[in-house]
Scaffold this motif. Structure first.
Motif, PDB file in Angstrom:
ATOM      1  N   SER A  96       0.850  -1.192   0.000  1.00  0.00           N
ATOM      2  CA  SER A  96       0.000   0.000   0.000  1.00  0.00           C
ATOM      3  C   SER A  96       0.884   1.240   0.000  1.00  0.00           C
ATOM      4  O   SER A  96       2.056   1.190   0.414  1.00  0.00           O
ATOM      5  N   PRO A  97       0.340   2.385  -0.431  1.00  0.00           N
ATOM      6  CA  PRO A  97       1.138   3.621  -0.373  1.00  0.00           C
ATOM      7  C   PRO A  97       1.637   3.937   1.032  1.00  0.00           C
ATOM      8  O   PRO A  97       2.772   4.387   1.193  1.00  0.00           O
ATOM      9  N   ASP A  98       0.813   3.690   2.042  1.00  0.00           N
ATOM     10  CA  ASP A  98       1.241   3.972   3.413  1.00  0.00           C
ATOM     11  C   ASP A  98       2.386   3.052   3.837  1.00  0.00           C
ATOM     12  O   ASP A  98       3.311   3.484   4.539  1.00  0.00           O
ATOM     13  N   GLN A  99       2.325   1.791   3.432  1.00  0.00           N
ATOM     14  CA  GLN A  99       3.415   0.860   3.764  1.00  0.00           C
ATOM     15  C   GLN A  99       4.709   1.287   3.096  1.00  0.00           C
ATOM     16  O   GLN A  99       5.787   1.216   3.708  1.00  0.00           O
ATOM     17  N   ILE A 100       4.630   1.723   1.866  1.00  0.00           N
ATOM     18  CA  ILE A 100       5.824   2.184   1.154  1.00  0.00           C
ATOM     19  C   ILE A 100       6.408   3.411   1.843  1.00  0.00           C
ATOM     20  O   ILE A 100       7.621   3.498   2.069  1.00  0.00           O
ATOM     21  N   GLU A 129      10.485   6.111   5.111  1.00  0.00           N
ATOM     22  CA  GLU A 129      10.713   7.050   6.215  1.00  0.00           C
ATOM     23  C   GLU A 129      11.674   6.475   7.244  1.00  0.00           C
ATOM     24  O   GLU A 129      12.576   7.167   7.729  1.00  0.00           O
ATOM     25  N   VAL A 130      11.503   5.207   7.580  1.00  0.00           N
ATOM     26  CA  VAL A 130      12.346   4.594   8.603  1.00  0.00           C
ATOM     27  C   VAL A 130      13.763   4.343   8.086  1.00  0.00           C
ATOM     28  O   VAL A 130      14.746   4.629   8.775  1.00  0.00           O
ATOM     29  N   LEU A 131      13.875   3.803   6.874  1.00  0.00           N
ATOM     30  CA  LEU A 131      15.187   3.392   6.360  1.00  0.00           C
ATOM     31  C   LEU A 131      15.994   4.529   5.750  1.00  0.00           C
ATOM     32  O   LEU A 131      17.222   4.466   5.733  1.00  0.00           O
ATOM     33  N   LEU A 132      15.322   5.551   5.224  1.00  0.00           N
ATOM     34  CA  LEU A 132      16.045   6.598   4.484  1.00  0.00           C
ATOM     35  C   LEU A 132      15.810   7.999   5.036  1.00  0.00           C
ATOM     36  O   LEU A 132      16.767   8.705   5.352  1.00  0.00           O
ATOM     37  N   VAL A 133      14.559   8.408   5.162  1.00  0.00           N
ATOM     38  CA  VAL A 133      14.289   9.788   5.581  1.00  0.00           C
ATOM     39  C   VAL A 133      14.811  10.039   6.991  1.00  0.00           C
ATOM     40  O   VAL A 133      15.472  11.050   7.250  1.00  0.00           O
ATOM     41  N   ALA A 134      14.544   9.117   7.912  1.00  0.00           N
ATOM     42  CA  ALA A 134      15.002   9.311   9.293  1.00  0.00           C
ATOM     43  C   ALA A 134      16.525   9.408   9.379  1.00  0.00           C
ATOM     44  O   ALA A 134      17.048  10.342  10.002  1.00  0.00           O
ATOM     45  N   PRO A 135      17.296   8.474   8.774  1.00  0.00           N
ATOM     46  CA  PRO A 135      18.751   8.635   8.814  1.00  0.00           C
ATOM     47  C   PRO A 135      19.235   9.929   8.152  1.00  0.00           C
ATOM     48  O   PRO A 135      20.225  10.525   8.605  1.00  0.00           O
ATOM     49  N   ALA A 141      15.026   0.027  -1.845  1.00  0.00           N
ATOM     50  CA  ALA A 141      14.927   1.461  -2.157  1.00  0.00           C
ATOM     51  C   ALA A 141      15.489   2.288  -1.010  1.00  0.00           C
ATOM     52  O   ALA A 141      16.229   3.260  -1.224  1.00  0.00           O
ATOM     53  N   GLY A 142      15.145   1.902   0.221  1.00  0.00           N
ATOM     54  CA  GLY A 142      15.649   2.634   1.375  1.00  0.00           C
ATOM     55  C   GLY A 142      17.148   2.486   1.552  1.00  0.00           C
ATOM     56  O   GLY A 142      17.865   3.468   1.773  1.00  0.00           O
ATOM     57  N   LYS A 143      17.658   1.262   1.450  1.00  0.00           N
ATOM     58  CA  LYS A 143      19.079   1.025   1.683  1.00  0.00           C
ATOM     59  C   LYS A 143      19.947   1.556   0.541  1.00  0.00           C
ATOM     60  O   LYS A 143      21.027   2.118   0.781  1.00  0.00           O
ATOM     61  N   TRP A 144      19.507   1.362  -0.714  1.00  0.00           N
ATOM     62  CA  TRP A 144      20.279   1.927  -1.830  1.00  0.00           C
ATOM     63  C   TRP A 144      20.281   3.452  -1.741  1.00  0.00           C
ATOM     64  O   TRP A 144      21.290   4.100  -2.026  1.00  0.00           O
TER      65      TRP A 144
END
Length: 284
Positions: free
Chosen positions: A102-106, A111-117, A156-159
C-alpha cells in the motif's frame, strides 16, 4: 571535546537500541567507558543497562515512522553534551511484491530506512563541524548493494541511504567528519522475526515472489543467521577509532560474496555498452 585524543571517552547516539545490533553497539560502547544516548520506541527497553551503567546511558523515546520528533530529541541531547558518534541503526524490512504494497506501507518503509537517517545525519553535521569532527555510522546491509524479489521497498531505502551517505561523506570530510556504511549480512538478531509481510495476492504466489516468501517463512533462522552481532559491534567500534575509516565496511561472508557477485555482474553488463554509450555524443 574528545577529538584530541584517540582513547578519550566519547558520547554516542544510537537509534533502535533496544534489541539486536543496536543494543550490542550500545552495550559495547558503554563497556569501553563511553556514554550513550539510546533511542527506542518505548522507554523501558534498556532498563537493565541503565541499572548497570547509571547516568552514562540516557534513553530517549523516538519513533521514526514518521520521524517527526527528530529535531526536538536531538536538540535536547545536544543541550546536555556534545555527540561524537552517531549510529543510524533502526530499521525493518517490508516483504512482498511492489504491487501488493500500500502507499502507506511504502512511505513508512522509506521514512524509517532513508528519511530518518537523512534527518538525523543532517541534524548532527553542524555541531560536529563546530566541534572539529565526528563519526556517523549508517547500518546498511548486503541489501544496499544487491537485490532480491519481495524486498523492493527495503532496497529502495538502503540503496538510497548508500547514495546519500557517499555524497555527504565528500561534503564534510574537510571538517573531520567521517561517515561509514556498515553492510552486514544475515545476523543473529530479531531482524527476521520483525519483518512485515504484506498481504499476499494470488497472481504472485506461483512466481519468485511467492516462492521466496514461503522460503522466508519456513526457513530455519538459526542456520541462516551466521553473523555475530557482538563481533559486529566490536568492529563498528574499532572503525570509529580509525583516523581514516572506510566508507564501506562489509561484515559477513554472505554479504561479501553477494556484493562481490553483484558488482562483478554489473561490470560485466556495463562493458559491452561502451560503444553504445559513446554513440550519443554530438558530432560536428
Amino acid at each position: 571535546m574528545t577529538h584530541g585524543r584517540d582513547d578519550s571517552p566519547r558520547h554516542w547516539f544510537v537509534t533502535g537500541a533496544t534489541g539486536g545490533l543496536g543494543r550490542n553497539i550500545t552495550e559495547y560502547a558503554l563497556q569501553q567507558g563511553d556514554s550513550v544516548t539510546a533511542t527506542a520506541r518505548r522507554a523501558d527497553g534498556l532498563d537493565d543497562l541503565r541499572k548497570r551503567y547509571g547516568d552514562r546511558l540516557t534513553v530517549e523515546v523516538l519513533d521514526l515512522s514518521p520521524p517527526a520528533d527528530v529535531d526536538t530529541v536531538i536538540s535536547r541531547v545536544l543541550a546536555a553534551h556534545p555527540v561524537d558518534v552517531v549510529v543510524n541503526n533502526a530499521g525493518y524490512a517490508l516483504v512482498g511484491a511492489a504491487e501488493e504494497m500500500s502507499p502507506d506501507q511504502i512511505r513508512d518503509q522509506i521514512e524509517v530506512l532513508l528519511v530518518a537517517p537523512m534527518l538525523i545525519t543532517r541534524a548532527f553535521l553542524k555541531p560536529m563541524r563546530e566541534q572539529g569532527g565526528g563519526r556517523i555510522i549508517q547500518i546498511s546491509s548486503l541489501g544496499g548493494q544487491t537485490t532480491v524479489p519481495t524486498h523492493s521497498g527495503y532496497h529502495a531505502g538502503k540503496w538510497g541511504l548508500e547514495g546519500f551517505t557517499e555524497s555527504v561523506a565528500q561534503e564534510v570530510v574537510d571538517f573531520g567528519i567521517h561517515l561509514t556504511l556498515v553492510e552486514i549480512g544475515a545476523t543473529r538478531t530479531s531482524f527476521l522475526s520483525g519483518m512485515r509481510f504484506v498481504e499476499a495476492t494470488p497472481p504472485y504466489e506461483s512466481t519468485a515472489v511467492g516462492r521466496l516468501r514461503r522460503d522466508m517463512r519456513d526457513a530455519d533462522a538459526g542456520a541462516l543467521l551466521t553473523g555475530d552481532p557482538r563481533k559486529i559491534a566490536e568492529l563498528v567500534y574499532a572503525t570509529t577509532r580509525q583516523s581514516d575509516p572506510p566508507l564501506r565496511l562489509v561484515l559477513g561472508e554472505d554479504s561479501y560474496e553477494a556484493i562481490r557477485t553483484a558488482l562483478t555482474e554489473r561490470l560485466a553488463a556495463l562493458a559491452p555498452q561502451k560503444s553504445v554509450a559513446a554513440s550519443v555524443r554530438f558530432t560536428e
